[in-house]
Scaffold this motif. Structure first.
Motif, PDB file in Angstrom:
ATOM      1  N   SER A 218      -9.112  -2.566  -1.056  1.00  0.00           N
ATOM      2  CA  SER A 218      -8.514  -3.820  -0.582  1.00  0.00           C
ATOM      3  C   SER A 218      -7.135  -3.608   0.040  1.00  0.00           C
ATOM      4  O   SER A 218      -6.704  -4.397   0.885  1.00  0.00           O
ATOM      5  CB  SER A 218      -8.410  -4.822  -1.742  1.00  0.00           C
ATOM      6  OG  SER A 218      -7.591  -4.298  -2.786  1.00  0.00           O
ATOM      7  N   ASP A 219      -6.434  -2.539  -0.355  1.00  0.00           N
ATOM      8  CA  ASP A 219      -5.113  -2.247   0.209  1.00  0.00           C
ATOM      9  C   ASP A 219      -5.197  -1.811   1.664  1.00  0.00           C
ATOM     10  O   ASP A 219      -4.189  -1.855   2.388  1.00  0.00           O
ATOM     11  CB  ASP A 219      -4.412  -1.153  -0.595  1.00  0.00           C
ATOM     12  CG  ASP A 219      -3.931  -1.632  -1.958  1.00  0.00           C
ATOM     13  OD1 ASP A 219      -3.912  -2.854  -2.178  1.00  0.00           O
ATOM     14  OD2 ASP A 219      -3.576  -0.775  -2.791  1.00  0.00           O
ATOM     15  N   TYR A 220      -6.371  -1.379   2.086  1.00  0.00           N
ATOM     16  CA  TYR A 220      -6.520  -0.811   3.430  1.00  0.00           C
ATOM     17  C   TYR A 220      -7.538  -1.576   4.276  1.00  0.00           C
ATOM     18  O   TYR A 220      -8.034  -1.052   5.279  1.00  0.00           O
ATOM     19  CB  TYR A 220      -6.922   0.667   3.312  1.00  0.00           C
ATOM     20  CG  TYR A 220      -5.896   1.470   2.555  1.00  0.00           C
ATOM     21  CD1 TYR A 220      -4.778   1.992   3.188  1.00  0.00           C
ATOM     22  CD2 TYR A 220      -6.019   1.658   1.179  1.00  0.00           C
ATOM     23  CE1 TYR A 220      -3.811   2.695   2.481  1.00  0.00           C
ATOM     24  CE2 TYR A 220      -5.060   2.363   0.464  1.00  0.00           C
ATOM     25  CZ  TYR A 220      -3.959   2.877   1.118  1.00  0.00           C
ATOM     26  OH  TYR A 220      -3.006   3.562   0.421  1.00  0.00           O
TER      27      TYR A 220
ATOM     28  N   ILE B  80     -11.426   7.216   2.116  1.00  0.00           N
ATOM     29  CA  ILE B  80     -10.682   6.345   1.203  1.00  0.00           C
ATOM     30  C   ILE B  80     -11.410   6.261  -0.146  1.00  0.00           C
ATOM     31  O   ILE B  80     -10.790   6.352  -1.213  1.00  0.00           O
ATOM     32  CB  ILE B  80     -10.504   4.943   1.819  1.00  0.00           C
ATOM     33  CG1 ILE B  80      -9.527   5.012   3.002  1.00  0.00           C
ATOM     34  CG2 ILE B  80     -10.005   3.944   0.785  1.00  0.00           C
ATOM     35  CD1 ILE B  80      -9.408   3.713   3.793  1.00  0.00           C
ATOM     36  N   LYS B  81     -12.719   6.104  -0.095  1.00  0.00           N
ATOM     37  CA  LYS B  81     -13.510   6.036  -1.334  1.00  0.00           C
ATOM     38  C   LYS B  81     -13.465   7.356  -2.093  1.00  0.00           C
ATOM     39  O   LYS B  81     -13.327   7.376  -3.324  1.00  0.00           O
ATOM     40  CB  LYS B  81     -14.947   5.657  -1.000  1.00  0.00           C
ATOM     41  CG  LYS B  81     -15.136   4.216  -0.565  1.00  0.00           C
ATOM     42  CD  LYS B  81     -16.606   3.917  -0.278  1.00  0.00           C
ATOM     43  CE  LYS B  81     -16.828   2.445   0.068  1.00  0.00           C
ATOM     44  NZ  LYS B  81     -18.259   2.152   0.373  1.00  0.00           N
ATOM     45  N   ALA B  82     -13.599   8.460  -1.361  1.00  0.00           N
ATOM     46  CA  ALA B  82     -13.627   9.770  -1.999  1.00  0.00           C
ATOM     47  C   ALA B  82     -12.322  10.081  -2.720  1.00  0.00           C
ATOM     48  O   ALA B  82     -12.320  10.795  -3.732  1.00  0.00           O
ATOM     49  CB  ALA B  82     -13.915  10.852  -0.960  1.00  0.00           C
TER      50      ALA B  82
ATOM     51  N   SER C 266       0.826  -1.208   0.000  1.00  0.00           N
ATOM     52  CA  SER C 266       0.000   0.000   0.000  1.00  0.00           C
ATOM     53  C   SER C 266       0.854   1.249   0.000  1.00  0.00           C
ATOM     54  O   SER C 266       2.024   1.223   0.399  1.00  0.00           O
ATOM     55  CB  SER C 266      -0.927   0.011   1.225  1.00  0.00           C
ATOM     56  OG  SER C 266      -0.174   0.145   2.417  1.00  0.00           O
ATOM     57  N   ASP C 267       0.259   2.345  -0.444  1.00  0.00           N
ATOM     58  CA  ASP C 267       0.899   3.650  -0.404  1.00  0.00           C
ATOM     59  C   ASP C 267       0.315   4.389   0.790  1.00  0.00           C
ATOM     60  O   ASP C 267      -0.792   4.907   0.728  1.00  0.00           O
ATOM     61  CB  ASP C 267       0.616   4.399  -1.714  1.00  0.00           C
ATOM     62  CG  ASP C 267       1.126   5.826  -1.699  1.00  0.00           C
ATOM     63  OD1 ASP C 267       1.770   6.208  -0.704  1.00  0.00           O
ATOM     64  OD2 ASP C 267       0.863   6.564  -2.667  1.00  0.00           O
ATOM     65  N   CYS C 268       1.065   4.440   1.874  1.00  0.00           N
ATOM     66  CA  CYS C 268       0.550   5.002   3.122  1.00  0.00           C
ATOM     67  C   CYS C 268      -0.015   6.401   2.929  1.00  0.00           C
ATOM     68  O   CYS C 268      -1.086   6.726   3.434  1.00  0.00           O
ATOM     69  CB  CYS C 268       1.655   5.022   4.174  1.00  0.00           C
ATOM     70  SG  CYS C 268       1.206   5.834   5.709  1.00  0.00           S
TER      71      CYS C 268
END
Length: 457
Positions: free
Chosen positions: A407-409, A399-401, A162-164
């Protein structure tokens, strides 16, 4: 005879026979005697070796005097000509490593730009000897602070899925080379080692939050990577970060912890790196020690982002970058706030939500987040800090916005479902802190082997 570190050669050893090893920094020859300034990296000051030329072979002596040569010297410690100084009268010498006449460090002063072209040798200069001794002491002080305050040291992974930060500045990690038959990214990833996209971590925060929700107080300290196409003196593609994460802590708590840590490690350097700091004060930033003492002794300022924008607008300064609410602060803005307005470190708090990371706690106004940056004179931002969003629904919506891959989070979101608590943390860039405490103006000069755009030596 076991050799003694040169930092331990003092007047207590006068009259004793010792063996020392080191590299020739300077040398001079005269009719009856020759002199070498030897340094083994253990101290800023060199130790003078005196050769009585009648005792040494004329053919061997030039090799002992060559700049960069490595020597093992056995001799008697004597008082030097200068007050409180000592020197070693050589009895026998072994040339451990000869130095070719093309040795690049012949001059007393070289430009930083030139020294960056020889990273394998630049550490032998006084400047970089001092930088990396301070870097070592600073790292120790950081570990000591957290261990003394009940934190657990955890190791976050370097390879991550993931990209934090959600900014897309991730170095790809792959075992699959160029393959013209691959028709899609999905097909490419399936052929790869992990069966999915992987990259080098930009932060250990997400894993740190996992550990903090079980251990309470943790910190990570390791390398992080940003594939950021930036050529500024403050940015590098590989750097080290210190990232504490604290359960049951809000934004005010973590600001207090960050303040206490900065003061503690600064005091440690003032107490334990006196010679090095005096060197940097004299050659790189006049007033450095007074600045650091002020950090250790004074209160840090605190200003709301909205108020900071007003201060900048009323400054009368002509900034290159615009000053408007909703825009991130640039280095020139940060430097004005720290160097001219507050004249001390300052926490800027409650940044606009849209310019900060997805995981930051949303304030009741809906426009800002409980986030702060610690800005310091001469450097700008050295700490990014925030309370984390612990509301599942708000975090999911954010996260959606932002169009991030859910799935990464998934695991990160799970933490908000099972015993979620208020928690906060920050990231301190080791190299930026090192810039601040040494007066070095370019981050490339605080890293042993700097990794920047188009630069890999």
């Amino acid at each position: 005879m076991q050799h003694i570190d040169l930092c331990k050669i003092d007047d207590k050893l006068v009259g004793k026979t010792v063996t020392v090893c080191g590299w020739v920094r300077t040398s001079r020859d005269s009719k009856n005697v020759a002199f070498v300034e030897l340094n083994d990296g253990s101290a800023l000051n060199h130790t003078q070796i005196v050769f009585d030329k009648q005792k040494f072979d004329d053919k061997e002596l030039p090799g002992y005097l060559a700049l960069g040569a490595a020597l093992s010297v056995t001799g008697t410690v004597e008082r030097g000509m200068k007050e409180e100084s000592v020197e070693i009268l050589a009895q026998s010498v072994t040339l451990l490593g000869a130095s070719d006449p093309t040795y690049p460090l012949q001059k007393k002063r070289h430009t930083m730009e030139y020294l960056r072209t020889i990273p394998h040798l630049r550490v032998r200069t006084n400047t970089f000897n001092a930088v990396f001794r301070v870097r070592s002491a600073l790292s120790y002080a950081i570990h000591e602070y957290f261990h003394n305050n009940g934190y657990y040291y955890v190791h976050s992974p370097i390879i991550t899925g993931s990209d934090c930060e959600g900014a897309g500045e991730v170095f790809k990690v792959t075992t699959v080379g160029f393959d013209p038959t691959v028709k899609s990214e999905e097909e490419y990833n399936k052929k790869d080692f992990f069966g999915r996209s992987a990259g080098l971590t930009v932060s250990g925060q997400l894993e740190g939050e996992v550990m903090a929700t079980a251990l309470g107080k943790i910190y990570t300290f390791g390398p992080t990577f940003r594939a950021e196409n930036s050529n500024t003196p403050r940015h590098a593609a590989e750097f080290w970060q210190i990232e504490p994460e604290v359960a049951f802590a809000d934004i005010d708590d973590i600001i207090g912890i960050a303040t206490d840590m900065i003061k503690s490690i600064t005091k440690y350097l003032l107490d334990n790196c006196k010679a090095e700091l005096e060197f940097f004060d004299a050659r790189f930033e006049n007033g450095l020690i007074a600045k650091l003492q002020n950090v250790a002794d004074s209160e840090f300022a605190r200003v709301d982002y909205t108020d900071a924008i007003e201060i900048l607008k009323k400054s009368g300064k002509q900034f290159v970058y615009p000053v408007e609410w909703g825009l991130d602060l640039q280095t020139e803005h940060e430097r004005y706030l720290t160097d001219e307005y507050f004249k001390r470190p300052v926490f800027v708090v409650n940044y606009p939500r849209k310019i900060k990371s997805f995981y930051m706690k949303q304030n009741p106004d809906g426009k800002t987040v409980a986030a702060t940056d610690l800005l310091v004179p001469g450097v700008g931002e050295i700490i990014g800090c925030s309370e984390r969003e612990n509301d599942y629904d708000k975090l999911l919506a954010e996260i959606k916005a932002r169009g991030m891959k859910l799935s990464d989070y998934a695991n990160y979101l799970d933490l908000r479902k099972y015993g979620s608590v208020p928690h906060s943390g920050f990231g301190l860039g080791l190299e930026r802190m090192l810039m601040y405490v040494t007066g070095m103006s370019n981050i490339r000069d605080t890293i042993e082997f700097p990794r920047t755009k188009d630069e890999l030596r």
